[in-house]
Scaffold this motif. Structure first.
Motif, PDB file in Angstrom:
ATOM      1  N   ARG A   1      50.399  27.692  42.362  1.00  0.00           N
ATOM      2  CA  ARG A   1      50.873  28.813  43.159  1.00  0.00           C
ATOM      3  C   ARG A   1      51.926  28.352  44.156  1.00  0.00           C
ATOM      4  NH1 ARG A   1      49.541  31.761  46.007  1.00  0.00           N
ATOM      5  NH2 ARG A   1      50.216  31.201  48.019  1.00  0.00           N
TER       6      ARG A   1
ATOM      7  N   SER B   1      46.436  39.586  47.984  1.00  0.00           N
ATOM      8  CA  SER B   1      46.819  40.594  46.991  1.00  0.00           C
ATOM      9  C   SER B   1      46.659  40.127  45.546  1.00  0.00           C
ATOM     10  CB  SER B   1      48.267  41.019  47.213  1.00  0.00           C
ATOM     11  OG  SER B   1      49.131  39.901  47.056  1.00  0.00           O
ATOM     12  N   ALA B   2      46.414  38.832  45.332  1.00  0.00           N
ATOM     13  CA  ALA B   2      46.334  38.313  43.956  1.00  0.00           C
ATOM     14  C   ALA B   2      45.387  37.123  43.872  1.00  0.00           C
ATOM     15  CB  ALA B   2      47.725  37.924  43.467  1.00  0.00           C
TER      16      ALA B   2
ATOM     17  N   LEU C   1      42.567  34.603  42.631  1.00  0.00           N
ATOM     18  CA  LEU C   1      42.220  34.105  41.309  1.00  0.00           C
ATOM     19  C   LEU C   1      41.009  33.199  41.448  1.00  0.00           C
ATOM     20  CD1 LEU C   1      43.059  33.572  38.296  1.00  0.00           C
ATOM     21  CD2 LEU C   1      44.427  31.678  39.171  1.00  0.00           C
TER      22      LEU C   1
END
Length: 60
Positions: free
Chosen positions: A34, A21-22, A24
């Motif tokens: 993270r 969902s995120a 990078l």
């Protein structure tokens, strides 16, 4: 373990990191931090990636 963190420093190439969902993208000289206690992935973008991964475990 709750609170565990991963730190990735990329030396060459580009890495895609994070939860679905995120995601990078981190290139040469870049850094990503993270949470390590949730599902996530690491993958190379376009060519091989070289880097170092540091895992930080908190004291319980």
């Amino acid at each position: 373990m709750t609170g565990t963190e991963e730190h990735l420093l990329v030396f060459s190439g580009t890495a895609r990191v994070g939860p679905d969902s995120a995601l990078l993208e981190v290139g040469r000289g870049g850094h990503a931090r993270r949470a390590a206690d949730v599902p996530h992935l690491y993958e190379a973008v376009g060519r091989d990636v070289e880097g170092v991964l540091v895992v930080r475990y908190p004291v319980e």
